[in-house]
Scaffold this motif. Sequence first.
Motif, PDB file in Angstrom:
ATOM      1  N   ALA A 158      -4.052  -0.490  -6.015  1.00 53.75           N
ATOM      2  CA  ALA A 158      -4.453   0.207  -4.785  1.00 53.75           C
ATOM      3  C   ALA A 158      -3.244   0.764  -4.045  1.00 53.75           C
ATOM      4  CB  ALA A 158      -5.229  -0.741  -3.878  1.00 53.75           C
ATOM      5  N   LEU A 159      -2.253   1.244  -4.797  1.00 50.37           N
ATOM      6  CA  LEU A 159      -1.025   1.731  -4.163  1.00 50.37           C
ATOM      7  C   LEU A 159      -1.270   2.944  -3.280  1.00 50.37           C
ATOM      8  CD1 LEU A 159       1.717   1.369  -6.918  1.00 50.37           C
ATOM      9  CD2 LEU A 159       1.558   0.147  -4.754  1.00 50.37           C
ATOM     10  N   ILE A 160      -2.275   3.744  -3.597  1.00 47.32           N
ATOM     11  CA  ILE A 160      -2.499   4.964  -2.831  1.00 47.32           C
ATOM     12  C   ILE A 160      -3.985   5.283  -2.810  1.00 47.32           C
ATOM     13  CG2 ILE A 160      -2.191   6.500  -4.805  1.00 47.32           C
ATOM     14  CD1 ILE A 160      -0.750   8.438  -2.886  1.00 47.32           C
ATOM     15  N   PRO A 198       1.227  10.521  14.670  1.00 44.24           N
ATOM     16  CA  PRO A 198      -0.173  10.149  14.938  1.00 44.24           C
ATOM     17  C   PRO A 198      -0.986   9.895  13.667  1.00 44.24           C
ATOM     18  CG  PRO A 198       0.483  12.002  16.314  1.00 44.24           C
ATOM     19  CD  PRO A 198       1.574  11.803  15.314  1.00 44.24           C
ATOM     20  N   ILE A 199      -0.853  10.769  12.656  1.00 48.31           N
ATOM     21  CA  ILE A 199      -1.632  10.594  11.438  1.00 48.31           C
ATOM     22  C   ILE A 199      -1.122   9.405  10.632  1.00 48.31           C
ATOM     23  CG2 ILE A 199      -0.254  12.180  10.042  1.00 48.31           C
ATOM     24  CD1 ILE A 199      -4.071  11.745   9.924  1.00 48.31           C
ATOM     25  N   VAL A 200       0.184   9.148  10.680  1.00 44.64           N
ATOM     26  CA  VAL A 200       0.745   7.988   9.978  1.00 44.64           C
ATOM     27  C   VAL A 200       0.208   6.697  10.575  1.00 44.64           C
ATOM     28  CG1 VAL A 200       2.874   6.688   9.571  1.00 44.64           C
ATOM     29  CG2 VAL A 200       2.828   9.144   9.166  1.00 44.64           C
ATOM     30  N   VAL A 201       0.154   6.634  11.907  1.00 40.34           N
ATOM     31  CA  VAL A 201      -0.362   5.433  12.569  1.00 40.34           C
ATOM     32  C   VAL A 201      -1.848   5.252  12.268  1.00 40.34           C
ATOM     33  CG1 VAL A 201      -0.816   4.360  14.805  1.00 40.34           C
ATOM     34  CG2 VAL A 201       1.372   5.480  14.380  1.00 40.34           C
ATOM     35  N   ALA A 202      -2.609   6.348  12.302  1.00 41.57           N
ATOM     36  CA  ALA A 202      -4.043   6.261  12.032  1.00 41.57           C
ATOM     37  C   ALA A 202      -4.313   5.789  10.606  1.00 41.57           C
ATOM     38  CB  ALA A 202      -4.702   7.620  12.274  1.00 41.57           C
ATOM     39  N   LEU A 203      -3.637   6.390   9.630  1.00 39.33           N
ATOM     40  CA  LEU A 203      -3.830   5.978   8.235  1.00 39.33           C
ATOM     41  C   LEU A 203      -3.328   4.560   7.994  1.00 39.33           C
ATOM     42  CD1 LEU A 203      -2.977   9.221   6.220  1.00 39.33           C
ATOM     43  CD2 LEU A 203      -5.203   8.346   6.927  1.00 39.33           C
ATOM     44  N   SER A 204      -2.247   4.188   8.685  1.00 38.29           N
ATOM     45  CA  SER A 204      -1.742   2.816   8.550  1.00 38.29           C
ATOM     46  C   SER A 204      -2.784   1.810   9.019  1.00 38.29           C
ATOM     47  CB  SER A 204      -0.451   2.639   9.351  1.00 38.29           C
ATOM     48  OG  SER A 204       0.573   3.473   8.853  1.00 38.29           O
ATOM     49  N   LEU A 205      -3.466   2.139  10.112  1.00 34.52           N
ATOM     50  CA  LEU A 205      -4.510   1.252  10.604  1.00 34.52           C
ATOM     51  C   LEU A 205      -5.664   1.165   9.613  1.00 34.52           C
ATOM     52  CD1 LEU A 205      -5.528  -0.546  12.893  1.00 34.52           C
ATOM     53  CD2 LEU A 205      -6.577   1.467  13.924  1.00 34.52           C
ATOM     54  N   PHE A 206      -6.059   2.304   9.028  1.00 38.78           N
ATOM     55  CA  PHE A 206      -7.132   2.291   8.030  1.00 38.78           C
ATOM     56  C   PHE A 206      -6.742   1.444   6.827  1.00 38.78           C
ATOM     57  CE2 PHE A 206      -8.363   6.767   9.613  1.00 38.78           C
ATOM     58  CZ  PHE A 206      -9.010   6.205  10.707  1.00 38.78           C
ATOM     59  N   TYR A 207      -5.521   1.632   6.347  1.00 40.26           N
ATOM     60  CA  TYR A 207      -5.050   0.819   5.222  1.00 40.26           C
ATOM     61  C   TYR A 207      -5.016  -0.661   5.592  1.00 40.26           C
ATOM     62  CZ  TYR A 207      -3.476   4.712   2.229  1.00 40.26           C
ATOM     63  OH  TYR A 207      -3.420   5.807   1.404  1.00 40.26           O
ATOM     64  N   ALA A 208      -4.489  -0.967   6.776  1.00 43.61           N
ATOM     65  CA  ALA A 208      -4.343  -2.364   7.194  1.00 43.61           C
ATOM     66  C   ALA A 208      -5.702  -3.053   7.325  1.00 43.61           C
ATOM     67  CB  ALA A 208      -3.581  -2.436   8.516  1.00 43.61           C
ATOM     68  N   VAL A 209      -6.669  -2.359   7.898  1.00 44.77           N
ATOM     69  CA  VAL A 209      -8.007  -2.952   8.028  1.00 44.77           C
ATOM     70  C   VAL A 209      -8.607  -3.221   6.647  1.00 44.77           C
ATOM     71  CG1 VAL A 209     -10.373  -2.503   8.805  1.00 44.77           C
ATOM     72  CG2 VAL A 209      -8.454  -1.968  10.303  1.00 44.77           C
ATOM     73  N   GLY A 210      -8.381  -2.293   5.709  1.00 42.12           N
ATOM     74  CA  GLY A 210      -8.877  -2.509   4.354  1.00 42.12           C
ATOM     75  C   GLY A 210      -8.247  -3.727   3.699  1.00 42.12           C
ATOM     76  N   TRP A 211      -6.924  -3.884   3.855  1.00 42.61           N
ATOM     77  CA  TRP A 211      -6.260  -5.058   3.283  1.00 42.61           C
ATOM     78  C   TRP A 211      -6.694  -6.337   3.990  1.00 42.61           C
ATOM     79  CZ3 TRP A 211      -4.354  -4.849  -1.257  1.00 42.61           C
ATOM     80  CH2 TRP A 211      -3.715  -3.714  -1.724  1.00 42.61           C
ATOM     81  N   TRP A 212      -6.854  -6.277   5.287  1.00 42.65           N
ATOM     82  CA  TRP A 212      -7.235  -7.474   6.044  1.00 42.65           C
ATOM     83  C   TRP A 212      -8.631  -7.962   5.640  1.00 42.65           C
ATOM     84  CZ3 TRP A 212      -4.397 -10.412   9.349  1.00 42.65           C
ATOM     85  CH2 TRP A 212      -5.080 -11.359  10.108  1.00 42.65           C
ATOM     86  N   ASN A 213      -9.548  -7.031   5.384  1.00 38.74           N
ATOM     87  CA  ASN A 213     -10.921  -7.404   5.055  1.00 38.74           C
ATOM     88  C   ASN A 213     -11.146  -7.637   3.565  1.00 38.74           C
ATOM     89  OD1 ASN A 213     -11.763  -7.208   7.742  1.00 38.74           O
ATOM     90  ND2 ASN A 213     -12.200  -5.023   7.555  1.00 38.74           N
ATOM     91  N   ASN A 214     -10.138  -7.394   2.747  1.00 40.66           N
ATOM     92  CA  ASN A 214     -10.309  -7.508   1.306  1.00 40.66           C
ATOM     93  C   ASN A 214     -10.495  -8.971   0.887  1.00 40.66           C
ATOM     94  OD1 ASN A 214     -10.357  -6.942  -1.454  1.00 40.66           O
ATOM     95  ND2 ASN A 214      -8.127  -7.021  -1.616  1.00 40.66           N
ATOM     96  N   TYR A 215     -11.516  -9.234   0.134  1.00 39.06           N
ATOM     97  CA  TYR A 215     -11.698 -10.575  -0.410  1.00 39.06           C
ATOM     98  C   TYR A 215     -12.168 -10.553  -1.865  1.00 39.06           C
ATOM     99  CZ  TYR A 215     -16.794 -10.915  -0.748  1.00 39.06           C
ATOM    100  OH  TYR A 215     -18.097 -10.760  -1.133  1.00 39.06           O
ATOM    101  N   PHE A 216     -12.830  -9.454  -2.280  1.00 44.53           N
ATOM    102  CA  PHE A 216     -13.403  -9.432  -3.623  1.00 44.53           C
ATOM    103  C   PHE A 216     -12.317  -9.430  -4.692  1.00 44.53           C
ATOM    104  CE2 PHE A 216     -15.407  -7.239  -7.271  1.00 44.53           C
ATOM    105  CZ  PHE A 216     -16.406  -8.165  -7.528  1.00 44.53           C
ATOM    106  N   GLN A 217     -11.286  -8.566  -4.517  1.00 39.89           N
ATOM    107  CA  GLN A 217     -10.194  -8.540  -5.478  1.00 39.89           C
ATOM    108  C   GLN A 217      -9.418  -9.854  -5.474  1.00 39.89           C
ATOM    109  OE1 GLN A 217     -11.052  -5.886  -3.679  1.00 39.89           O
ATOM    110  NE2 GLN A 217     -11.660  -4.593  -5.406  1.00 39.89           N
ATOM    111  N   VAL A 218      -9.293 -10.460  -4.295  1.00 38.95           N
ATOM    112  CA  VAL A 218      -8.628 -11.766  -4.216  1.00 38.95           C
ATOM    113  C   VAL A 218      -9.422 -12.802  -5.000  1.00 38.95           C
ATOM    114  CG1 VAL A 218      -7.781 -13.548  -2.657  1.00 38.95           C
ATOM    115  CG2 VAL A 218      -7.681 -11.155  -1.968  1.00 38.95           C
ATOM    116  N   MET A 219     -10.734 -12.759  -4.889  1.00 40.82           N
ATOM    117  CA  MET A 219     -11.586 -13.692  -5.620  1.00 40.82           C
ATOM    118  C   MET A 219     -11.462 -13.501  -7.133  1.00 40.82           C
ATOM    119  SD  MET A 219     -15.664 -14.372  -5.059  1.00 40.82           S
ATOM    120  CE  MET A 219     -16.082 -12.672  -5.469  1.00 40.82           C
TER     121      MET A 219
END
Length: 298
Positions: free
Chosen positions: A151-153, A197-218
């Motif tokens: 999920a690098l990009i 602005p766009i870097v911060v917005a995309l960073s937040l989207f990426y961060a929320v995705g990583w924070w909520n990720n559990y299926f790949q961890v499982m």
Amino acid sequence: MNARTDKKRLLPQLGGAINALFLGLFSLATLYPFWYEAAASFSSSRAITSGEVMFWPVEFNIEAYKRLFEDGQLFISMKNTIWVTFVGTLLNIVLTILAAYPLSKKRLLGRSALLMFITFTMLFVSGLIPNFILVKYLGLMNSYWSLWLPALISTYNMFVMKTFMEGLPEEIEESAAIDGAGDWRILVQIIMPLCKPIVVALSLFYAVGWWNNYFQVMLYIGKSNKQTLMLKLYQMIRQVDQHLLNPAGGSEGVMQAMLTPEAIKAAAIVIAITPILCVYPFLQKHFVKGVLIGSVKG
């Protein structure tokens, strides 16, 4: 004339008040689910199951939080989640920028073919089993690289960044190039400040995705000391369900049975969402900030 003038002045004020009332009610409607879960997490299981919890905790207690934090595993999983989120977001945003910047330039050789191949990855995906076989073949099991590498990009986010960069005035880069700046210097010192602005917005989207990720961890992380917060909360909720189906003997079994899944779920939701809610207000201003404010004058 005075009456007409007063009417003209009152209409915008009335419209503003109606808009404020509507937005206020809409905000309350969106915030209430989280408020309810927070109130339920501090309420007794009896009050939750009987439907007595509405706005405030009923029979205040913190048993659900004690149950989640009692063995200390939640602190370890939270530390793991912060590490996975930080490194994953950093890798995502760096590679997104490095891919979007050259693709935003028409002078890039083979640009059309590259865009076609990249778009192809959005339409066709390999699937779960090939990904699992690849990760296992590369020897990445029980390693965080099994999460980061596939999920690098994000192709969609890369196109968003590319479109944003294409909207920047070319004159800024041309003036920097005339002064002798190369592509790397233009990207770091000219383009990146404008893309904040766009870097911060995309960073937040990426961060929320990583924070909520559990299926790949499982799937890829089997070691308990490397599991992340979401998976650990899921496992704890399952444990409560199992205790209700097969209650253990003694006072410990009675205490486990007293904690319904609803109470544990409410506490888990509060624990999972609170860090993101604490970060979001500091990043919100960048979503609406003008991209070129102060960059081009005259």
